[in-house]
Design an enzyme around this catalytic site. Structure first.
Site: not given
Ligand code: KPC
Length: 519
Positions: A131, A81, A497, A72, A76
Site C-alpha cells: 500500500h 491477487c 533450455f 491506492l 489487489c
C-alpha cells in the site's frame, strides 16, 4: 491531512496508512488545493483508476483519484491477487514437502506447522508495504493528485464531491470495483462463513474442515491451498469444475489433470451439487446441499468458503448519474469505456467480466486516451488466462476441443504424448518439477500446443507446471496478431533450455514436415 507539499517516504507511508486504517480523516495530495478543472476524476483508485490516471498524467492531462481506503491499488494488494499468490506459492511448497516427506533432504512433513492462519497473519502484517508503495509511487514518481481515505460522490458528470470539497472536471471515470455476492441460502451470514476478502480481514482461528461453494477459479485456487495447508476440503460445484461461463478455453485434458490431481491430494469434489443451507448455533457447523442425483448431502464443517462469483459495485453510480447497467449490475460501456451518460466512463471490474488485472488496467488506459482526444477501442474478448492449484495453470487461444470444432486438420503437440502413461514419462519437466520428474514422473505437469495443420498457425497453448505464465503473455500477443504465429516461427525462436513449456523445441522437432502430424 494535506501532504501535497511534503515528500512522504515509504517508511512514513507505512505508519500513515496503518494509522488511518480505522479513521476517516482524508489524506489529500492536491495541487492548488484541488482548484481549477480536472480532465478526469477517477472514482476508485484500484488498478483501473490508478493506471488510467497515471496514463492520463503521462499524456499531459490532469487527473484526480479519489478512494475510500487510505491507500491506492484497491483490492489487489489488500485482499485479492496478492494474498492469493502468497497462498498459492505456499500451497505449491507444501505440496512438494508432502510428496517428498522424509525423502532426500526433506524432513518428515509436520502438518501441525502448516497453518492457514499463520499465512493469513503473515499477509496481514505485511500488506501495508505494498500500500505504501502505491501511494509513494503515485505521488512522487507519477505525480498524480489524489484524495484517499475519503469516499467520493459524483454530483453530476462534471462535479465530484469528496473530503468536504467539490472538484470540477471534464469527465468522471467510475472504477469502483466489485464485491463478493453473498451465498443465497439460509445461514449465509453465520460466523465462520468466509470469502476472499473476509478471509484476510477476519480469520482468527485455524480451520480444520472446509466446505467451499463454487466451481471456478476462486474455488479451485483457495480449495487447493486449504487442502495443502492441512484443512480437509470439500468443493461443492454446480457445474463441472472449471467449466463455468466466465472461464473460456479450458482444455479438457488439462482440466482433468488438474482436477484429478486435486482429488488425489485429498480434496473432495462434488460436481452437480447445489448448496441449500448452512447451519450452526454460533457459527457454521453443518452444510446441507443437494447432490447430483437429487440426494441430500450433509457435511460437518468449521469453515465455509464462498467461492462463487462477484457483483459490480454499480448501485451508487447508477443513483448519482443514471448510468445504464446490464443483467449482472455491470455498468454498460462501449469499446471506448463510455457509459450511457455523456462524459461519464466506467472501467475495471465494475463493467463486468472478466474481472482480471489486464482488463482493469487497460480499461483505465483506454478511458484516459479517449478523454485526452486519442480515440481508441479495447476489445477484451480474447485474453490469456491462468490459475493456481498446487500448480500454475496457464492457457491462451483455443482448447483442443474448440479447435477440432472449428478446423478440419488439427495437430496436437503435447507432453506427455497421448499414447504414453504419465507415470512412465518424466516430462514435461523444468523449473519446479525436476524433482518430480526424477522421483514421481506423473506429477511433472502437462502441456499442449494446438495447431491448425493447414495454415500451420498455432491456435492454442495450455500448460500445467511452474514458470510458464510469463511466456503466455507473449504467446497471446503473437498468436492473436493478424498474421498469427506458425509452428515454423515458433521453431525459429531461441529457447532458454530447459524452458517450462518446451513449445519451441517440440515445434522444431515437427516443423520440418510438410504434412504436420501430432507429437
Ligand atoms: C505490487 C503489485 O503490482 C500488486 S498491487 C497492484 C495494484 S495496481 O498497481 O494499482 O494495479
Amino acid at each position: 491531512m494535506d501532504i501535497a507539499n511534503s515528500t512522504v517516504s515509504m517508511a512514513e507511508w507505512n505508519s500513515l496508512i496503518e494509522g488511518h486504517m480505522n479513521d476517516d480523516e482524508p489524506i489529500t495530495n492536491l495541487q492548488d488545493g484541488g482548484g481549477g478543472t480536472y480532465d478526469a476524476v477517477f472514482l476508485g483508485g484500484g488498478a483501473a483508476g490508478r493506471f488510467g490516471a497515471a496514463y492520463m498524467k503521462a499524456m499531459g492531462g490532469r487527473p484526480l483519484i479519489i478512494d475510500r481506503w487510505p491507500f491506492l491499488g484497491g483490492t489487489c494488494p489488500h485482499q485479492a491477487c496478492v494474498p492469493h499468490h502468497l497462498f498459492s506459492e505456499s500451497a505449491a511448497l507444501l505440496d512438494r514437502q508432502r510428496w517428498f516427506s522424509d525423502e532426500l533432504f526433506f524432513p518428515p512433513f509436520d502438518e501441525s506447522r502448516a497453518s492457514i492462519l499463520d499465512l493469513v497473519n503473515l499477509f496481514r502484517d505485511g500488506r501495508v508495504t505494498a500500500h505504501a508503495f502505491m501511494n509513494w509511487q503515485t505521488k512522487e514518481q507519477l505525480e498524480v493528485e489524489y484524495v484517499v481515505n475519503a469516499p467520493g460522490r459524483a454530483l453530476d458528470p462534471h462535479t465530484v464531491e469528496a473530503a468536504g470539497q467539490t472538484f470540477d472536471t471534464r469527465t468522471v471515470v467510475i472504477g469502483l470495483g466489485a464485491h463478493q455476492k453473498p451465498l443465497a441460502v439460509p445461514g449465509y451470514d453465520l460466523p465462520r462463513v468466509f470469502d476472499w476478502a473476509t478471509l484476510v480481514e477476519d480469520l482468527d482461528y485455524e480451520p480444520r474442515r472446509c466446505v467451499i461453494v463454487g466451481g471456478s477459479k476462486v474455488a479451485v485456487e483457495y480449495g487447493a491451498f486449504f487442502q495443502a495447508a492441512g484443512c480437509q476440503t470439500t468443493i461443492l460445484s454446480r457445474s463441472p469444475l472449471l467449466r463455468t461461463p466466465n472461464l473460456h478455453h479450458v482444455d479438457e485434458d488439462i482440466r482433468r489433470y488438474v482436477v484429478d490431481g486435486m482429488r488425489e491430494r485429498g480434496v473432495e469434489i462434488i460436481e452437480g451439487a447445489q448448496l441449500t443451507e448452512i447451519k450452526g448455533s454460533d457459527g457454521a457447523e453443518r452444510v446441507i446441499a443437494t447432490g447430483p442425483d437429487g440426494e441430500t448431502l450433509e457435511f460437518e464443517t468449521d469453515f465455509v468458503f464462498n467461492g462463487t462469483g462477484e457483483a459490480p459495485n454499480s448501485a451508487e453510480s447508477k443513483k448519482w448519474l443514471g448510468v445504464a447497467t446490464g443483467d449482472n449490475d455491470e455498468i454498460l460501456v462501449d469499446a471506448s469505456m463510455r457509459t450511457s451518460v455523456e462524459d461519464v466512463y466506467a472501467i475495471g471490474d465494475i463493467i463486468g467480466a472478466p474481472m482480471e488485472m489486464f482488463k482493469a488496467r487497460k480499461c483505465g488506459m483506454t478511458a484516459a486516451r479517449n478523454i485526452m482526444g486519442e480515440p481508441i477501442e479495447f476489445d477484451f474478448s480474447e485474453y490469456p488466462d491462468f490459475l493456481h492449484t498446487t500448480y500454475e495453470m496457464s492457457w491462451v487461444g483455443l482448447s483442443e476441443e474448440e479447435a477440432r470444432a472449428a478446423y478440419d486438420h488439427v495437430v496436437v503437440i503435447q507432453m506427455p504424448p497421448k499414447s504414453v502413461d504419465h507415470d512412465d514419462i518424466p516430462l514435461p519437466c523444468a523449473e519446479g518439477t525436476m524433482l518430480y520428474a526424477f522421483a514421481k514422473p506423473g506429477l511433472s505437469g502437462f502441456q499442449k500446443c494446438v495447431i491448425d495443420g493447414e495454415s500451420r498457425r498455432i491456435l492454442g497453448c495450455h500448460h500445467v507446471g511452474y514458470g510458464a505464465k510469463d511466456a503466455f503473455q507473449y504467446l497471446d500477443y503473437l498468436i492473436h496478431r493478424p498474421e498469427g504465429l506458425t509452428i515454423d516461427e515458433m521453431g525459429q525462436m531461441n529457447e532458454l533450455f530447459l524452458n517450462p513449456e518446451h513449445f519451441i523445441q517440440l515445434s522444431r522437432l515437427r516443423g520440418g514436415r510438410k504434412d504436420l502430424v501430432d507429437l
